[in-house]
Design a protein around this motif. Structure first.
Motif, PDB file in Angstrom:
ATOM      1  N   SER A   1       0.814  -1.212   0.000  1.00 54.32           N
ATOM      2  CA  SER A   1       0.000   0.000   0.000  1.00 54.32           C
ATOM      3  C   SER A   1       0.848   1.263   0.000  1.00 54.32           C
ATOM      4  O   SER A   1       0.448   2.282  -0.577  1.00 54.32           O
ATOM      5  CB  SER A   1      -0.936  -0.005   1.216  1.00 54.32           C
ATOM      6  N   SER A   2       2.019   1.231   0.626  1.00 53.53           N
ATOM      7  CA  SER A   2       2.877   2.417   0.659  1.00 53.53           C
ATOM      8  C   SER A   2       3.354   2.798  -0.743  1.00 53.53           C
ATOM      9  O   SER A   2       3.356   3.972  -1.109  1.00 53.53           O
ATOM     10  CB  SER A   2       4.084   2.180   1.569  1.00 53.53           C
TER      11      SER A   2
ATOM     12  N   ALA B   1       0.477   4.327  -2.762  1.00 57.47           N
ATOM     13  CA  ALA B   1       0.259   5.743  -2.451  1.00 57.47           C
ATOM     14  C   ALA B   1       1.335   6.620  -3.092  1.00 57.47           C
ATOM     15  O   ALA B   1       1.044   7.696  -3.639  1.00 57.47           O
ATOM     16  CB  ALA B   1       0.258   5.935  -0.937  1.00 57.47           C
TER      17      ALA B   1
ATOM     18  N   LYS C   1      -6.294  10.616  -3.593  1.00 60.17           N
ATOM     19  CA  LYS C   1      -6.134   9.235  -3.122  1.00 60.17           C
ATOM     20  C   LYS C   1      -4.876   9.092  -2.265  1.00 60.17           C
ATOM     21  O   LYS C   1      -4.896   8.465  -1.203  1.00 60.17           O
ATOM     22  CB  LYS C   1      -6.050   8.269  -4.312  1.00 60.17           C
TER      23      LYS C   1
ATOM     24  N   ASN D   1      -5.327  10.822   1.171  1.00 60.38           N
ATOM     25  CA  ASN D   1      -6.174  10.042   2.090  1.00 60.38           C
ATOM     26  C   ASN D   1      -5.375   8.920   2.754  1.00 60.38           C
ATOM     27  O   ASN D   1      -5.525   8.656   3.951  1.00 60.38           O
ATOM     28  CB  ASN D   1      -7.371   9.456   1.334  1.00 60.38           C
ATOM     29  N   PHE D   2      -4.530   8.261   1.952  1.00 54.46           N
ATOM     30  CA  PHE D   2      -3.710   7.180   2.519  1.00 54.46           C
ATOM     31  C   PHE D   2      -2.735   7.729   3.563  1.00 54.46           C
ATOM     32  O   PHE D   2      -2.641   7.212   4.675  1.00 54.46           O
ATOM     33  CB  PHE D   2      -2.938   6.469   1.410  1.00 54.46           C
ATOM     34  N   TYR D   3      -2.000   8.769   3.210  1.00 56.14           N
ATOM     35  CA  TYR D   3      -1.007   9.316   4.131  1.00 56.14           C
ATOM     36  C   TYR D   3      -1.651   9.902   5.391  1.00 56.14           C
ATOM     37  O   TYR D   3      -1.057   9.873   6.468  1.00 56.14           O
ATOM     38  CB  TYR D   3      -0.163  10.375   3.425  1.00 56.14           C
TER      39      TYR D   3
ATOM     40  N   LYS E   1      -4.348   8.731   6.879  1.00 60.89           N
ATOM     41  CA  LYS E   1      -4.656   7.600   7.759  1.00 60.89           C
ATOM     42  C   LYS E   1      -3.407   7.092   8.465  1.00 60.89           C
ATOM     43  O   LYS E   1      -3.444   6.709   9.623  1.00 60.89           O
ATOM     44  CB  LYS E   1      -5.297   6.468   6.948  1.00 60.89           C
ATOM     45  N   LYS E   2      -2.284   7.077   7.733  1.00 57.93           N
ATOM     46  CA  LYS E   2      -1.024   6.578   8.281  1.00 57.93           C
ATOM     47  C   LYS E   2      -0.304   7.624   9.128  1.00 57.93           C
ATOM     48  O   LYS E   2       0.691   7.297   9.789  1.00 57.93           O
ATOM     49  CB  LYS E   2      -0.095   6.142   7.143  1.00 57.93           C
TER      50      LYS E   2
ATOM     51  N   GLU F   1      -7.820   0.636   6.288  1.00 57.70           N
ATOM     52  CA  GLU F   1      -7.425   1.589   5.237  1.00 57.70           C
ATOM     53  C   GLU F   1      -8.588   1.819   4.281  1.00 57.70           C
ATOM     54  O   GLU F   1      -9.263   0.885   3.893  1.00 57.70           O
ATOM     55  CB  GLU F   1      -6.202   1.069   4.485  1.00 57.70           C
TER      56      GLU F   1
END
Length: 801
Positions: free
Chosen positions: A434-435, A438, A482, A485-487, A489-490, A801
């Motif tokens: 997933s990293s 992103a 997109k 949003n991922f970063y 959450k992390k 996620e």
């Protein structure tokens, strides 16, 4: 020490003869030799005397009598005397490192495939050849073949000697890199050598410490560590700490890893193992690197490098130069980072592993990219990609391809840049990385944004040449959103603020000024968070360390209190229960609260608590404080986690499995290991990021133990979690008596309370009722006899996620 370990097969093979010699005094043997004229008796006596001196480590005396034996055989034509003399001379000269003499005397017997079982001299010869090829020639296949010859000659009653042969086979399979056969033969030796700390640790070493098998490494390493406290083997103790620390380092538990690695470092220094000292210094440096403590990491790498240079150990030098460069680059000291990497390339030969070369080339490219030297960065990134050592490694290739893509983007080569990003994205999706996904979204967003600014459409990919600027800006915003949003959450602030900045720029260019302003403000906030990230990490580490110290102090205090009165712990548990009930009333609705309370009572029944405390008390009465402490801490953590999880509607799967494992271990303690269990999770499921309702699996496991396995002399419990479309399928199966026999025995014929409770918990905890199902199956054999019960239920696959 190495020679003794490798020659154990030889000593074992001749133990039978030696036991006969112990019963006779050497003087009486020599007296009998002088008084006999019978050649066959002289042969037997000379053989016994020669072997007696061999086992007494008097090789010269053994050789002298073996020569007499050989002379007797030559003069009388006795093949028995000649063979015995030749073989004893061969093995004695072998241990004196007179290899050519040894080969001369043993040559006629190397290909013997069938000998009499009552001929210990031949077993001694096969044992010598096994040790010879293992220790001196490093020919492990031949060593193994001779060990099998010894194994074929051993009597069934010689179980201890057979165990030593199994251990020798395990050693040689391990040395040649065949881990599964090594584990097989070491495990065969284990019943007879269960107090041998080295053997127990060796079994653990056959598992992969980097993956799910890390738990097996921890189990055997901790077991061996306990044994070293009795046998005092410091070398094995050091190895145990090293493997335990390596597992925790792979799991990024840097505090636990550093604790064991420092213990290992101290012990290896004590026993004088310089290479392992250097390796451990590097590993401890890696722990500091993971904690972003770059100056401290550099100190450990530098100290490890000096040891590598002193030993002229190329691999140790290379890994330290590479790691030093990473710490310097992270600290923005780019010139010194390049200097370290250049030194690594200078000492690397053409025959060095491509994987190490790829790491170094990739890091050089990253440093040049930080220096805006795109020409050199591009050259080294391409060098890194051309190495085959990282084939299929998405975590390595994904960022590397994206970095190369950014260089083409700077040069305006949009087509090539986009091709590379799509390659990285395809590999990342296949590897569920997933990293990298992103990172690829950020790169795609930036490519579309740059194309929208460039009026030269010929640099675009053919399919995008006639695309309007507004549509390019729209696509850029989609990909950047997109990534953001991922970063978010992390909580990865550094890449997050870059995504927000680019997103605001894309929206501003398209005329969406209101949304652009919002994202620009988000960019400022994320940038400030990134600037303060080091302080946040330091605070988090301090808080974590204090929490660990606090928990350790509490655990010690609880143990001491139990040892004094045995009742304080129960009082504490009652207090925790009362706190939980008060907290629960304020946080959850009445229906779910009632169900959770019912499940909690089923799991933490008075019977379970009382029996568990009685089992722990038994360890205390046996003065086994280590076991008492282990299970008391496990019990305390189970209570705490059950209470914490019961207040949540959904929890991560890994936390639910952790609680379930602790519960089953305590149940095994209660039932005196009367059952075994297995927990298997589909590889496509990420336990850290999959949400499930708590308590369900534990309730079903408790139900299986109570109604099925408790009526068996030895039972088996199997828990499987698989992925199926948008759902996950969970199965809890046992080989118990089955529902029919339970009904017949009780005469009540009622449905199990536990399964009904689990079903209601599932329905109450999941809003999407359509994806939830529950079923119970009675398992039977070919004769329709009950063989156990299987409960299967489905849940919606909810990802964090």
């Amino acid at each position: 020490m190495k020679r003794l370990l490798l020659s154990v097969i030889f000593l074992m093979a001749s133990l039978y003869t030696f036991s006969r010699q112990e019963k006779k005094d050497i003087a009486s043997l020599q007296s009998a030799l002088q008084n006999t004229t019978e050649n066959s008796e002289k042969t037997a006596l000379l053989t016994e005397i020669s072997l007696f001196y061999y086992f007494a480590d008097s090789l010269d005396k053994s050789i002298a009598h073996a020569k007499e034996l050989l002379a007797l055989g030559n003069s009388t034509g006795s093949k028995q005397a000649t063979d015995a003399g030749n073989i004893i001379l061969g093995i004695c000269y072998g241990w004196q490192n007179k290899i050519s003499l040894s080969e001369h005397y043993l040559q006629p017997y190397r290909d013997i495939t069938s000998v009499q079982r009552d001929t210990p001299v031949y077993r001694a010869m096969f044992g010598w050849y096994g040790s010879f090829y293992s220790s001196f020639k490093k020919d492990y296949d031949k060593a193994i073949s001779y060990a099998f010859k010894v194994l074929a000659l051993q009597q069934p009653a010689e179980s201890n000697k057979t165990a030593n042969t199994y251990a020798f086979l395990g050693d040689n399979y391990y040395l040649k890199g065949d881990l599964l056969p090594a584990r097989k033969y070491w495990k065969k030796a284990e019943p007879f050598m269960h107090t041998n700390s080295l053997l127990i640790l060796n079994i653990g070493k056959t598992f992969n410490w980097k993956g799910p098998e890390g738990d097996s490494v921890l189990f055997y390493a901790n077991k061996a560590l306990e044994l070293t406290r009795k046998d005092g083997n410091k070398k094995v103790e050091a190895d145990c700490h090293f493997y335990i620390g390596s597992v925790y380092l792979g799991r990024r538990d840097t505090r636990e890893a550093e604790s064991h690695l420092m213990s290992s470092l101290s012990l290896f220094r004590m026993v004088g193992d310089t290479y392992m000292t250097g390796l451990l210094l590097n590993n401890i440096g890696e722990a500091h690197l993971l904690r972003a403590d770059y100056p401290k990491a550099f100190e450990f790498f530098d100290e490890s490098l000096k040891i590598g240079e002193r030993l002229q150990h190329k691999e140790l030098m290379l890994v330290n130069y590479n790691d030093m460069a990473v710490s310097l680059k992270s600290n923005q000291d780019y010139q010194r980072a390049l200097s370290c990497l250049s030194k690594a390339l200078a000492i690397m030969g053409d025959s060095d592993p491509l994987k190490i070369r790829g790491d170094i080339e990739g890091n050089i490219g990253c440093v040049y990219l930080c220096l805006n030297d795109t020409i050199n960065a591009k050259r080294h990134f391409n060098n890194a990609l051309s190495n085959s050592g990282h084939k299929g490694n998405v975590q390595y290739l994904g960022p590397l391809i994206n970095n190369l893509s950014s260089i083409y983007l700077l040069q305006g080569a949009y087509k090539r840049s986009m091709e590379l990003v799509h390659d990285a994205l395809t590999a990342a999706r296949k590897g569920l990385d997933s990293s990298t996904i992103a990172l690829s979204y950020t790169r795609l967003g930036k490519i579309y944004l740059e194309m929208s600014k460039d009026s030269n459409i010929t640099n675009r990919p053919d399919s995008l040449r006639n695309l309007p600027v507004a549509l390019l800006q729209q696509r850029a915003a989609v990909y950047l959103d997109k990534a953001a949003n991922f970063y978010q959450k992390k909580e990865s602030y550094e890449p997050l603020h870059e995504s927000f900045r680019l997103l605001a720029e894309a929206q501003d260019s398209s005329g969406d000024y209101k949304t652009a302003l919002v994202n620009y403000q988000r960019y400022i906030s994320a940038r400030d968070s990134a600037i303060n990230l080091e302080k946040i990490k330091e605070f988090a580490e301090l808080k974590s360390r204090l929490e660990i110290e606090k928990n350790e102090s509490l655990a010690k205090a609880r143990l001491q209190s139990w040892l004094i009165t045995g009742g304080v712990v129960l009082v504490a548990i009652v207090f925790i229960f009362s706190l939980y009930r008060r907290k629960e009333k304020s946080r959850f609705n009445l229906e779910l609260s009632a169900l959770k309370q019912e499940a909690l009572n089923a799991q933490m029944s008075d019977h379970f608590i009382g029996n568990t405390m009685d089992s722990i008390n038994a360890f205390i009465l046996q003065n086994d404080q280590e076991q008492a402490s282990k299970y008391l801490i496990m019990f305390s953590r189970l209570i705490r986690k059950v209470l914490e999880n019961s207040s949540q509607r959904l929890i991560p799967l890994n936390e639910d499995i952790e609680v379930l494992t602790s519960y089953l271990e305590l149940e095994k303690l209660r039932f005196h290991n009367g059952f075994s269990y297995s927990i298997i999770i589909d590889q496509s499921i990420d336990p850290d990021h999959t949400l499930v309702p708590p308590m369900v699996l534990q309730v079903l496991a408790e139900n299986s133990i109570k109604h099925g396995l408790a009526k068996r002399d030895y039972g088996q419990l199997s828990i499987k979690i698989d992925s199926k479309g948008d759902t996950i399928v969970c199965q809890v199966a046992d080989n118990g008596t089955g529902r029919q026999l339970t009904t017949d025995a009780t005469g009540k014929g009622r449905k199990s309370i536990g399964s009904g409770l689990a079903q209601r918990l599932l329905q109450a905890s999941n809003r999407n009722k359509g994806l939830v199902s529950f079923g119970i199956k009675d398992m039977v054999d070919s004769n329709n006899h009950p063989t156990g019960t299987s409960v299967e239920f489905t849940l919606p696959h909810i990802s964090i996620e």
